[in-house]
Design a protein around this motif. Structure first.
Motif, PDB file in Angstrom:
ATOM      1  N   ARG A   1      -5.026 106.123  70.661  1.00 48.08           N
ATOM      2  CA  ARG A   1      -4.752 105.128  69.847  1.00 48.08           C
ATOM      3  C   ARG A   1      -3.896 104.051  70.089  1.00 48.08           C
ATOM      4  O   ARG A   1      -2.872 104.151  70.972  1.00 48.08           O
ATOM      5  CB  ARG A   1      -4.484 105.928  68.285  1.00 48.08           C
ATOM      6  CG  ARG A   1      -5.563 106.837  68.107  1.00 48.08           C
ATOM      7  CD  ARG A   1      -5.171 107.370  66.637  1.00 48.08           C
ATOM      8  NE  ARG A   1      -5.150 106.703  65.462  1.00 48.08           N
ATOM      9  CZ  ARG A   1      -6.227 106.503  65.189  1.00 48.08           C
ATOM     10  NH1 ARG A   1      -7.375 106.860  65.483  1.00 48.08           N
ATOM     11  NH2 ARG A   1      -6.326 105.349  63.905  1.00 48.08           N
ATOM     12  N   LEU A   2      -3.833 103.012  69.232  1.00 50.13           N
ATOM     13  CA  LEU A   2      -2.615 101.876  69.442  1.00 50.13           C
ATOM     14  C   LEU A   2      -1.271 102.338  69.515  1.00 50.13           C
ATOM     15  O   LEU A   2      -0.326 101.877  70.212  1.00 50.13           O
ATOM     16  CB  LEU A   2      -2.913 100.819  68.268  1.00 50.13           C
ATOM     17  CG  LEU A   2      -2.549  99.344  68.413  1.00 50.13           C
ATOM     18  CD1 LEU A   2      -3.082  98.932  69.951  1.00 50.13           C
ATOM     19  CD2 LEU A   2      -2.538  98.704  67.400  1.00 50.13           C
ATOM     20  N   SER A   3      -0.858 103.371  68.625  1.00 51.60           N
ATOM     21  CA  SER A   3       0.325 103.848  68.614  1.00 51.60           C
ATOM     22  C   SER A   3       0.924 104.428  70.070  1.00 51.60           C
ATOM     23  O   SER A   3       2.149 104.489  70.265  1.00 51.60           O
ATOM     24  CB  SER A   3       0.633 105.215  67.600  1.00 51.60           C
ATOM     25  OG  SER A   3      -0.343 106.171  67.938  1.00 51.60           O
TER      26      SER A   3
ATOM     27  N   PHE B   1      -1.541  89.455  72.154  1.00 54.45           N
ATOM     28  CA  PHE B   1      -1.775  89.736  70.754  1.00 54.45           C
ATOM     29  C   PHE B   1      -0.576  89.476  69.993  1.00 54.45           C
ATOM     30  O   PHE B   1      -0.081  90.093  69.115  1.00 54.45           O
ATOM     31  CB  PHE B   1      -2.370  90.977  70.332  1.00 54.45           C
ATOM     32  CG  PHE B   1      -3.556  91.189  71.224  1.00 54.45           C
ATOM     33  CD1 PHE B   1      -4.644  90.273  70.866  1.00 54.45           C
ATOM     34  CD2 PHE B   1      -3.896  92.426  71.941  1.00 54.45           C
ATOM     35  CE1 PHE B   1      -5.884  90.447  71.320  1.00 54.45           C
ATOM     36  CE2 PHE B   1      -5.005  92.497  72.646  1.00 54.45           C
ATOM     37  CZ  PHE B   1      -6.173  91.519  72.247  1.00 54.45           C
ATOM     38  N   CYS B   2       0.952  88.817  70.656  1.00 49.05           N
ATOM     39  CA  CYS B   2       1.846  88.799  70.075  1.00 49.05           C
ATOM     40  C   CYS B   2       2.008  88.255  68.918  1.00 49.05           C
ATOM     41  O   CYS B   2       1.214  87.123  68.452  1.00 49.05           O
ATOM     42  CB  CYS B   2       2.995  88.161  71.097  1.00 49.05           C
ATOM     43  SG  CYS B   2       2.204  86.613  71.685  1.00 49.05           S
TER      44      CYS B   2
ATOM     45  N   GLY C   1       3.595  95.732  65.145  1.00 47.65           N
ATOM     46  CA  GLY C   1       3.927  97.049  65.505  1.00 47.65           C
ATOM     47  C   GLY C   1       3.616  98.107  64.529  1.00 47.65           C
ATOM     48  O   GLY C   1       4.195  99.138  64.308  1.00 47.65           O
ATOM     49  N   THR C   2       2.275  98.121  63.902  1.00 52.97           N
ATOM     50  CA  THR C   2       1.875  99.513  62.924  1.00 52.97           C
ATOM     51  C   THR C   2       0.597  99.722  63.203  1.00 52.97           C
ATOM     52  O   THR C   2      -0.294  98.931  63.817  1.00 52.97           O
ATOM     53  CB  THR C   2       1.903  98.511  61.455  1.00 52.97           C
ATOM     54  OG1 THR C   2       1.019  97.559  61.553  1.00 52.97           O
ATOM     55  CG2 THR C   2       3.308  98.301  60.994  1.00 52.97           C
TER      56      THR C   2
ATOM     57  N   THR D   1       2.735 104.437  58.417  1.00 51.63           N
ATOM     58  CA  THR D   1       2.848 103.085  59.267  1.00 51.63           C
ATOM     59  C   THR D   1       3.679 103.473  60.662  1.00 51.63           C
ATOM     60  O   THR D   1       3.630 102.581  61.620  1.00 51.63           O
ATOM     61  CB  THR D   1       3.716 101.984  58.644  1.00 51.63           C
ATOM     62  OG1 THR D   1       4.827 102.610  58.170  1.00 51.63           O
ATOM     63  CG2 THR D   1       2.822 101.598  57.277  1.00 51.63           C
ATOM     64  N   SER D   2       4.330 104.580  60.713  1.00 55.00           N
ATOM     65  CA  SER D   2       5.033 104.910  61.916  1.00 55.00           C
ATOM     66  C   SER D   2       3.924 105.584  62.952  1.00 55.00           C
ATOM     67  O   SER D   2       3.131 106.173  62.495  1.00 55.00           O
ATOM     68  CB  SER D   2       6.285 105.944  61.780  1.00 55.00           C
ATOM     69  OG  SER D   2       5.542 107.140  61.315  1.00 55.00           O
ATOM     70  N   PRO D   3       4.276 105.105  64.245  1.00 54.20           N
ATOM     71  CA  PRO D   3       3.267 105.570  65.370  1.00 54.20           C
ATOM     72  C   PRO D   3       3.226 107.205  65.154  1.00 54.20           C
ATOM     73  O   PRO D   3       3.947 107.847  65.435  1.00 54.20           O
ATOM     74  CB  PRO D   3       4.178 105.227  66.522  1.00 54.20           C
ATOM     75  CG  PRO D   3       5.063 104.234  66.244  1.00 54.20           C
ATOM     76  CD  PRO D   3       5.580 104.616  64.809  1.00 54.20           C
ATOM     77  N   PRO D   4       1.846 107.599  65.117  1.00 54.35           N
ATOM     78  CA  PRO D   4       1.631 109.043  64.695  1.00 54.35           C
ATOM     79  C   PRO D   4       1.585 109.712  66.169  1.00 54.35           C
ATOM     80  O   PRO D   4       1.241 109.285  67.072  1.00 54.35           O
ATOM     81  CB  PRO D   4       0.383 108.925  63.866  1.00 54.35           C
ATOM     82  CG  PRO D   4      -0.526 107.813  64.466  1.00 54.35           C
ATOM     83  CD  PRO D   4       0.749 106.769  64.762  1.00 54.35           C
TER      84      PRO D   4
END
Length: 467
Positions: free
Chosen positions: A134-136, A217-218, A354-355, A428-431
């Motif tokens: 995942r993105l996290s 993607f900034c 960053g979410t 919302t924090s990286p899981p």
């Protein structure tokens, strides 16, 4: 009598646990003949060891040579070969993006599936293996990289991304290579687009996502930042042209190339707007969509930001729907998959902010018992207040489910957005990978299975104990 009842209860519980374990041991309930997919190169090797599969595969390839699907199916021998291959490892095979033999793998995949489809489908199934991370996972690495630069800007994150890339030898080299290749010569009006595309593909295949995604993607708060983001792929060479081709014609050109056809199918599979998910993305996986989007860069279907706006995100391939005639509706539909793609927009915004989204069950409310105040408890309360002060400095992310899909808004007032009753809590924090719960585990069929098993057991226990 009591001992007999106890033994009966123990025997019943043993049978109950064996019943549950037997049902959980089934890998794919309801699917007969299910087998795990292999990559198509490996599937081809397995097929060659079987005389029937090997001969049928050669027959199918001869049938597809220079023929359309309808002509091929008229031939009974071709049809028979196709039916046999549907039971072989080749039918379920998949490929990995960037693998060593990617082109060979995709050629094998489409040699089978070209005969299984009509050839004019609006969307095609991706030949690539599904994305499992995942993105996290990228957030953790990207946050470490951003913390290494003491001169990081507070207003231009795209400039910070370029600085971070220059601090990494691999990223710096690959970026310099494609920029120098894609930049027009001083005395030339044209660039070598073919070489430019090749170097761009090489950059996104060889540079880790924590660097390449930050460039592409900034998040931006002003026009200068957004223009730098738009210029990331050197659009004057890799993207723009004198005239825009028709989008459906561009799609047809793309489908003539195995790599482009596969990446386009992968984009539609992972970025197709899904109205029944929190994020608007299939399986709520932002990373799968962003990876599929970058996979198109350096091909005929190369997409890019259409302008330098920092308030809205709109991307598109270099094409239009002029001169579509009777296919105007299909052309506009194809173009909207880029320009009005809720999943893609949310994924880009999520990376820039960053979410990520993680679906967790709402924790049960536990009553708090106030203990008498002691020295030890006061020190614990002091630590908790410090943690509370730190938590108050974090921005929260809210999602509003609207008609066009979820919209992500970053709260500027630092307020808590409580979840509605019976709606999964958004974290919302990286899981962590272990914390993600697959909703398929809680399927209705599994719940009915447990209910049908537990209820008779409970009644039997009641009767036994009563006797």
């Amino acid at each position: 009598m009591i001992l007999a009842n106890v033994l009966s209860v123990l025997l019943l519980l043993d049978e109950f646990m064996q019943c549950l374990s037997s049902h959980s041991a089934v890998p794919s309930p309801g699917i007969i003949g299910w087998r795990p997919p292999v990559d198509c190169v490996k599937g081809n090797e397995l097929c060659t060891t079987d005389s029937t599969c090997s001969s049928r595969y050669r027959t199918l390839r001869q049938c597809l040579a220079g023929r359309d699907r309808n002509t091929m199916l008229v031939n009974k021998e071709c049809q028979s070969a196709l039916e046999v291959l549907q039971e072989s490892p080749l039918y379920d095979c998949r490929c990995k993006r960037g693998m060593k033999k990617e082109l060979q793998c995709l050629q094998i995949y489409w040699s089978i599936h070209q005969g299984l489809t009509e050839g004019e489908e609006f969307y095609e199934t991706s030949p690539y293996e599904p994305v499992t991370f995942r993105l996290s996972d990228i957030f953790r690495l990207a946050s470490i990289i951003s913390g290494m630069d003491p001169n990081a800007s507070k207003t231009n994150h795209c400039l910070d991304a370029a600085k971070a890339c220059n601090l990494n030898d691999n990223c710096k080299k690959q970026r310099s290579d494609y920029i120098s290749t894609c930049t027009k010569a001083m005395n030339s009006e044209h660039c070598n687009r073919k070489k430019c595309h090749k170097m761009l593909r090489q950059f996104f295949d060889r540079v880790p996502s924590e660097y390449s995604y930050r460039l592409l993607f900034c998040s931006c708060k002003n026009t200068a930042c957004a223009e730098r983001r738009r210029q990331t792929i050197v659009p004057s060479c890799s993207y723009e042209d004198k005239e825009k081709p028709n989008c459906l014609q561009l799609r047809n050109t793309c489908r003539l190339d195995y790599i482009c056809r596969s990446r386009l199918a992968d984009f539609h599979t992972n970025c197709q707007t899904t109205p029944h998910t929190l994020t608007g993305c299939p399986k709520d996986n932002y990373q799968a969509c962003l990876g599929s989007y970058t996979g198109l860069i350096g091909l005929d279907m190369t997409p890019n930001y259409i302008d330098e706006s920092h308030t809205s995100i709109t991307v598109s391939p270099w094409c239009s729907c002029r001169g579509s005639g009777d296919t105007q509706e299909d052309c506009e539909r194809f173009l909207r998959d880029f320009t009005e793609n809720t999943c893609l927009k949310n994924a880009i915004q999520a990376f820039g902010n960053g979410t990520d989204v993680n679906i967790l069950p709402k924790p049960p409310t536990v009553p708090i018992t106030v203990q008498p105040k002691t020295e030890e408890s006061s020190s614990i309360q002091d630590n908790q207040s410090d943690n509370a002060e730190e938590d108050n400095t974090l921005l929260t992310t809210c999602f509003s489910i609207q008609e066009g899909g979820p919209k992500m808004n970053i709260s500027k007032t630092q307020t808590y957005c409580p979840p509605k009753p019976q709606i999964p809590q958004l974290v919302t924090s990286p899981p962590d990978k272990e914390s993600f719960i697959d909703p398929s585990v809680l399927s209705s069929s599994s719940l009915r299975l447990h209910a049908n098993t537990v209820l008779p057991a409970f009644l039997f226990l009641t009767v036994k104990l009563a006797s």
